[in-house]
Enzyme design. Structure first.
Site, PDB file in Angstrom:
ATOM      1  N   ILE A  97       0.902  -1.294   0.104  1.00 28.42           N
ATOM      2  CA  ILE A  97       0.043   0.031   0.085  1.00 28.42           C
ATOM      3  C   ILE A  97       0.648   1.262   0.004  1.00 28.42           C
ATOM      4  O   ILE A  97       0.394   2.396   0.165  1.00 28.42           O
ATOM      5  CB  ILE A  97      -0.881   0.014   1.180  1.00 28.42           C
ATOM      6  CG1 ILE A  97      -0.262  -0.110   2.466  1.00 28.42           C
ATOM      7  CG2 ILE A  97      -1.852  -1.052   1.055  1.00 28.42           C
ATOM      8  CD1 ILE A  97      -0.785   0.093   3.658  1.00 28.42           C
ATOM      9  N   GLY A  98       2.218   1.163  -0.051  1.00 24.57           N
ATOM     10  CA  GLY A  98       2.856   2.313  -0.184  1.00 24.57           C
ATOM     11  C   GLY A  98       4.537   1.969  -0.060  1.00 24.57           C
ATOM     12  O   GLY A  98       4.782   0.797   0.002  1.00 24.57           O
TER      13      GLY A  98
ATOM     14  N   GLY B 286       8.522   4.041   0.338  1.00 20.56           N
ATOM     15  CA  GLY B 286       9.505   5.332   0.526  1.00 20.56           C
ATOM     16  C   GLY B 286      10.823   5.043   0.854  1.00 20.56           C
ATOM     17  O   GLY B 286      11.161   3.847   0.424  1.00 20.56           O
ATOM     18  N   GLY B 287      11.298   6.105   1.303  1.00 22.06           N
ATOM     19  CA  GLY B 287      12.933   5.891   1.440  1.00 22.06           C
ATOM     20  C   GLY B 287      13.315   5.129   2.460  1.00 22.06           C
ATOM     21  O   GLY B 287      14.338   4.522   2.685  1.00 22.06           O
ATOM     22  N   PHE B 288      12.184   4.631   3.432  1.00 21.87           N
ATOM     23  CA  PHE B 288      12.609   3.961   4.579  1.00 21.87           C
ATOM     24  C   PHE B 288      12.074   2.402   4.404  1.00 21.87           C
ATOM     25  O   PHE B 288      12.311   1.514   5.261  1.00 21.87           O
ATOM     26  CB  PHE B 288      11.666   4.362   5.751  1.00 21.87           C
ATOM     27  CG  PHE B 288      12.214   5.711   6.185  1.00 21.87           C
ATOM     28  CD1 PHE B 288      13.506   5.980   6.838  1.00 21.87           C
ATOM     29  CD2 PHE B 288      11.197   6.815   6.064  1.00 21.87           C
ATOM     30  CE1 PHE B 288      14.046   7.112   7.180  1.00 21.87           C
ATOM     31  CE2 PHE B 288      11.736   8.119   6.439  1.00 21.87           C
ATOM     32  CZ  PHE B 288      13.073   8.117   7.104  1.00 21.87           C
ATOM     33  N   GLY B 289      11.329   2.125   3.475  1.00 21.48           N
ATOM     34  CA  GLY B 289      11.127   0.649   3.149  1.00 21.48           C
ATOM     35  C   GLY B 289       9.620   0.623   2.433  1.00 21.48           C
ATOM     36  O   GLY B 289       8.902   1.504   2.072  1.00 21.48           O
TER      37      GLY B 289
ATOM     38  N   VAL C  49       5.417  -0.605   2.430  1.00 16.17           N
ATOM     39  CA  VAL C  49       4.237  -0.934   3.616  1.00 16.17           C
ATOM     40  C   VAL C  49       3.311  -1.786   3.081  1.00 16.17           C
ATOM     41  O   VAL C  49       2.882  -1.551   1.617  1.00 16.17           O
ATOM     42  CB  VAL C  49       3.873   0.677   3.818  1.00 16.17           C
ATOM     43  CG1 VAL C  49       2.835   0.546   5.023  1.00 16.17           C
ATOM     44  CG2 VAL C  49       4.785   1.615   4.232  1.00 16.17           C
TER      45      VAL C  49
ATOM     46  N   LYS D 188       5.332  -1.918   8.091  1.00 17.24           N
ATOM     47  CA  LYS D 188       6.405  -1.228   7.312  1.00 17.24           C
ATOM     48  C   LYS D 188       7.577  -2.493   7.373  1.00 17.24           C
ATOM     49  O   LYS D 188       8.084  -2.416   8.620  1.00 17.24           O
ATOM     50  CB  LYS D 188       6.773   0.055   7.543  1.00 17.24           C
ATOM     51  CG  LYS D 188       7.870   0.904   7.036  1.00 17.24           C
ATOM     52  CD  LYS D 188       8.049   2.244   7.665  1.00 17.24           C
ATOM     53  CE  LYS D 188       6.984   3.111   7.303  1.00 17.24           C
ATOM     54  NZ  LYS D 188       7.135   3.437   5.925  1.00 17.24           N
TER      55      LYS D 188
ATOM     56  N   ASP E 104      11.253  14.478   6.779  1.00 13.89           N
ATOM     57  CA  ASP E 104      10.637  14.032   5.483  1.00 13.89           C
ATOM     58  C   ASP E 104       9.212  14.232   5.460  1.00 13.89           C
ATOM     59  O   ASP E 104       8.492  13.337   4.927  1.00 13.89           O
ATOM     60  CB  ASP E 104      11.028  12.408   5.220  1.00 13.89           C
ATOM     61  CG  ASP E 104      10.631  12.050   3.755  1.00 13.89           C
ATOM     62  OD1 ASP E 104      10.988  13.040   2.899  1.00 13.89           O
ATOM     63  OD2 ASP E 104      10.761  10.935   3.437  1.00 13.89           O
TER      64      ASP E 104
END
Length: 838
Positions: free
Chosen positions: A522-523, A525-528, A530, A544, A639
């Site tokens: 479902i998503g 980003g820079g952190f991983g 989701v 996440k 962020d």
């Protein structure tokens, strides 16, 4: 004789009349006029004289308030010297709720003060001694009953001795309290108290804290200054510092008169007098199950239905009107300590509560012990005669004792780390019921059985030694190595679970099952990545999977996770738990069914209306303000962008991914970040230099997001049809017409355009054209000016997030952004037109 008979008849009739009216407080709303606004020494009032004045002996100038002796329907009938709001018969003050008076009592005003005596002339209540004689007793139009001297200096005021209510113009100083009445018609002091400390407005039940004003979503914190007093005005409830500076504020609609009252149900209500009636504006705690005695002793309060039942193992008896008792008739709840300070019964057992149950005070009370195991926590309760139960944190190792009184149990919609146990006792046994009841064994058996066990153990040890001698050395070495690895692993796990405040730890298999092997993404980003997941209790979560974790160890990861998990705010996504599986790290968050602001704002779905955009802007600002200045550990997000702003039910807005920069990179200085993180287009100029990153960097990012909220498009937009002025954003979605900022054909940089339109005061040309004129210029101007203030080049010129919230909520005047600190936007926009972004 005839005249004596007539006088006796008249006196009897007067007494009868007073007693009849005394049962009904509504008698004070009579249409009879109030004759006195001041009374003077040597005034005496008996019950007959109260009847002469129709129950009231003093009135304010305009008749808003009356001082009266009222009788309430109790057994026996109790009377109180009270101040009443005339139009609604609402009591705002009583002389001393714990000492009601009888109909034979007398009210006296002398030069020494105000006194109430009984029929034998014994003192029941009085004002304190004064240094100067009393000239008069007056009731002000504010509802304040005062004693003044010959110079009209106030000697005593009822405002300085509140009971359960404060009104506009009245201050509640630090250290003073409001006490709830025992019931609607029983003004004696009940179990609830509201106290103003130098940090917060604290709600307590039998000395146990169950709520604080700072937990209210409508209470905004302006600063961390120590509190001095609380007051209400025409716009809301305010908690202020020594110099009158605003520390906390609850904003309400304008009202010319309002009161705040702590009810017998433990809830604090603010009400305005509108249209000849009270209109409730605020209630706290709003959640019914947060009230300690909502369902009585050990009653289970369902947070979804606000209904009451009993936990498994307990039920309500027909003769028990207080709460729930053990289902097992041989067990009972302990009654505490006996006069010698020991437990009344030596037999102790515990009934375990379900995992989804919690106690009202656990979130606010300090644990009695940290980093202990379950057995130690249990022993702490067993050895304490005042302990009636305990809650233990499985992973955090914290121990909470429930002492002296038991309130209601709360159901939880999410899985909690804490597990509860309720102490029970049985007078029929002298042994702890955790152990089996002893039988009287014969002496021979008591000797032979242990002896047989000893020889059996020796035999097993001998067989094991013979087998090991026959084993190959390599296998023995392998076994020793494996045992050492297991010991190290166990030691590491013990270090992890002893970290205070650690949220729920999920097994990896739980997350695999919940996400159907990480099926639904479902998503990202820079952190991983989701993933959507559904837990066994049907709770939907967002899982996440952390990437680029680096070299941080398990303990460091858990320490930072505990900090993130301890942060609770209505505008921050709540961390439910975590998972460690080898080198993999997972964080489990609450699920926001509205998706991200990025998808809603730039997608093809329904257009966000202006009031929704404003709510999103304010909610995001409040979440950031909390991270920067209100939570225990200051956090810089690093962020802020539409992808990290999530939407939920009832227009709720929450910031995600806060604390992850701190989680992934260890910094010796938590107030200064230098690692380059963030998303292009939202990062502050100081990120591109060697300057340190502070909370003002988040302010810059928020300003950029605010401009996108206004325009409904990304700040960098591709112009493909110059002649018609129609633009397309980076995803190809249609944008709005533009008529200014002449750039080279290609990319339009909206912040530069916003600066130019601000200089020309042409704000409506900046708003999302899909709103079709459903917004006023001054509404757009507010958001644009706040945004430009946030994106100024110099960090010191930018407002704090607390100031941003105040400007968006119209509690601070709008700042004028400095053009010289914004000209870099124009130059950047020019460069951008020649070099399309990646």
């Amino acid at each position: 004789m005839e005249s004596l008979f007539l006088f006796s008849s008249f006196a009897s009739l007067a007494t009868f009349t007073f007693c009849c009216f005394a049962f009904l407080p509504s008698f004070i709303a009579s249409s009879y006029p109030i004759f006195k606004h001041s009374i003077y020494p040597n005034f005496t009032a008996s019950h007959l004289q109260f009847v002469d004045y129709n129950g009231a002996f003093l009135g304010s100038v305009n008749g808003t308030f009356m001082a009266s002796i009222i009788g309430l329907s109790q057994s026996p009938l109790s009377y109180y010297l009270s101040i009443i709001h005339k139009s609604t018969n609402t009591i705002i003050w009583t002389h001393n709720p714990s000492t009601p008076i009888s109909e034979s009592s007398t009210l006296l005003l002398t030069i020494n003060g105000l006194f109430i005596t009984d029929a034998s002339n014994n003192l029941i209540w009085s004002t304190p001694p004064f240094n100067s004689p009393v000239r008069a007793l007056q009731l002000l139009e504010t509802g304040n009953l005062i004693l003044v001297d010959n110079r009209n200096v106030s000697l005593w005021e009822s405002f300085n001795h509140p009971t359960d209510t404060i009104v506009m113009g009245q201050n509640l100083d630090v250290g003073r309290s409001l006490y709830a009445p025992a019931g609607p018609t029983n003004l004696s002091t009940g179990d609830y108290r509201l106290t103003l400390s130098d940090k917060d407005l604290i709600f307590q039940w039998r000395d146990q804290t169950y709520w604080m004003l700072s937990m209210e979503t409508n209470a905004f914190k302006h600063s961390n200054e120590p509190l001095s007093y609380m007051a209400m005005n025409s716009t809301g409830l305010n908690l202020l510092g020594d110099d009158g500076s605003l520390v906390f504020q609850v904003n309400l609609n304008f009202s010319s008169f309002r009161i705040a009252k702590l009810g017998s149900d433990g809830r604090f209500r603010i009400m305005s007098f509108i249209g000849e009636k009270w209109v409730e504006e605020f209630v706290g705690p709003e959640e019914y199950c947060r009230v300690p005695s909502a369902c009585g002793q050990l009653g289970l309060c369902n947070i979804h239905e606000a209904s009451c039942s009993c936990p498994p193992g307990f039920d309500r008896r027909s003769d028990d009107k207080v709460g729930c008792v053990p289902t097992d008739d041989s067990l009972s709840l302990p009654i505490g300590c006996n006069p010698s300070g020991n437990l009344n019964s030596t037999s102790i057992s515990y009934v375990k509560l379900e995992d989804w149950m919690d106690y009202f005070s656990n979130d606010l009370a300090e644990p009695v012990k940290r980093s202990v195991n379950l057995s130690i926590c249990q022993d702490l309760c067993s050895m304490n005669c005042s302990c009636l139960g305990f809650f233990y944190g499985n992973y955090s190792g914290v121990c909470y004792l429930l002492e002296n009184y038991l309130g209601s149990i709360m159901s939880k919609s999410t899985r909690e780390d804490r597990i509860g146990y309720i102490k029970t006792s049985s007078a029929s046994s002298t042994k702890n019921t955790f152990t089996k009841k002893e039988d009287k064994f014969p002496m021979v058996a008591m000797v032979l059985i242990p002896l047989f066990g000893f020889f059996f153990l020796l035999t097993i040890i001998g067989i094991a030694i013979l087998w090991l001698r026959k084993a190959r050395p390599s296998k023995l070495e392998d076994a020793m190595i494996l045992d050492r690895q297991n010991s190290l692993s166990s030691s590491s796990e013990l270090n992890i679970i002893s970290i205070p405040g650690l949220p729920v730890r999920f097994d990896f298999e739980e997350l695999v099952s919940a996400t159907e092997n990480f099926e639904t993404e479902i998503g990202s980003g820079g952190f991983g990545m989701v993933y959507r997941g559904t837990m066994p209790d049907e709770t939907v979560v967002a899982v996440k999977k952390i990437k680029n974790f680096g070299t941080r160890g398990k303990k460091e990861f858990c320490t930072e996770t505990a900090i993130i998990g301890s942060i609770h705010h209505v505008n921050l996504v709540r961390l439910k738990g975590f998972c460690i599986q080898g080198n993999l790290r997972f964080l489990v968050y609450e699920f926001m069914n509205g998706g991200s602001l990025e998808r809603t704002l730039f997608g093809t779905g329904p257009v966000l209306q202006w009031n929704e955009r404003l709510k999103i802007a304010i909610g995001t600002a409040k979440g950031l303000a909390y991270l920067h200045s209100e939570c225990q550990h200051k956090i810089i997000h690093c962020d802020i962008k539409p992808d990290n702003i999530l939407l939920g039910e009832k227009s709720s807005v929450k910031i995600s991914d806060f604390g992850l920069s701190k989680l992934l990179d260890h910094h010796d200085n938590s107030k200064l970040l230098t690692t380059m993180r963030g998303t292009r287009g939202y990062i502050a100029p100081e990120w591109l230099t060697s300057s340190g990153i502070t909370d003002k960097s988040d302010v810059y990012s928020f300003g950029m997001v605010l401009l996108e909220i206004v325009s409904g498009r990304r700040n960098c937009t591709l112009m493909t049809q110059r002649s018609t002025g129609i633009t397309k954003d980076a995803n190809g979605s249609n944008g709005e017409s533009i008529s200014t900022l002449s750039l080279e054909p290609g990319w339009v940089y909206f912040p530069a355009m916003a600066l130019e339109m601000h200089n020309q005061r042409r704000y409506l040309e900046l708003v999302d054209q899909r709103l079709e004129g459903r917004v006023r210029s001054e509404e757009v101007e507010k958001l644009v000016r706040v945004a430009l203030c946030c994106v100024q080049m110099v960090p010191e010129f930018r407002p704090t997030m607390a100031e941003v919230v105040a400007m968006l909520e119209d509690r601070l005047p709008l700042r004028e952004p400095r053009v010289d600190a914004l000209n870099f936007l124009l130059s950047f926009g020019g460069r951008l037109s020649r070099h399309a972004p990646d």
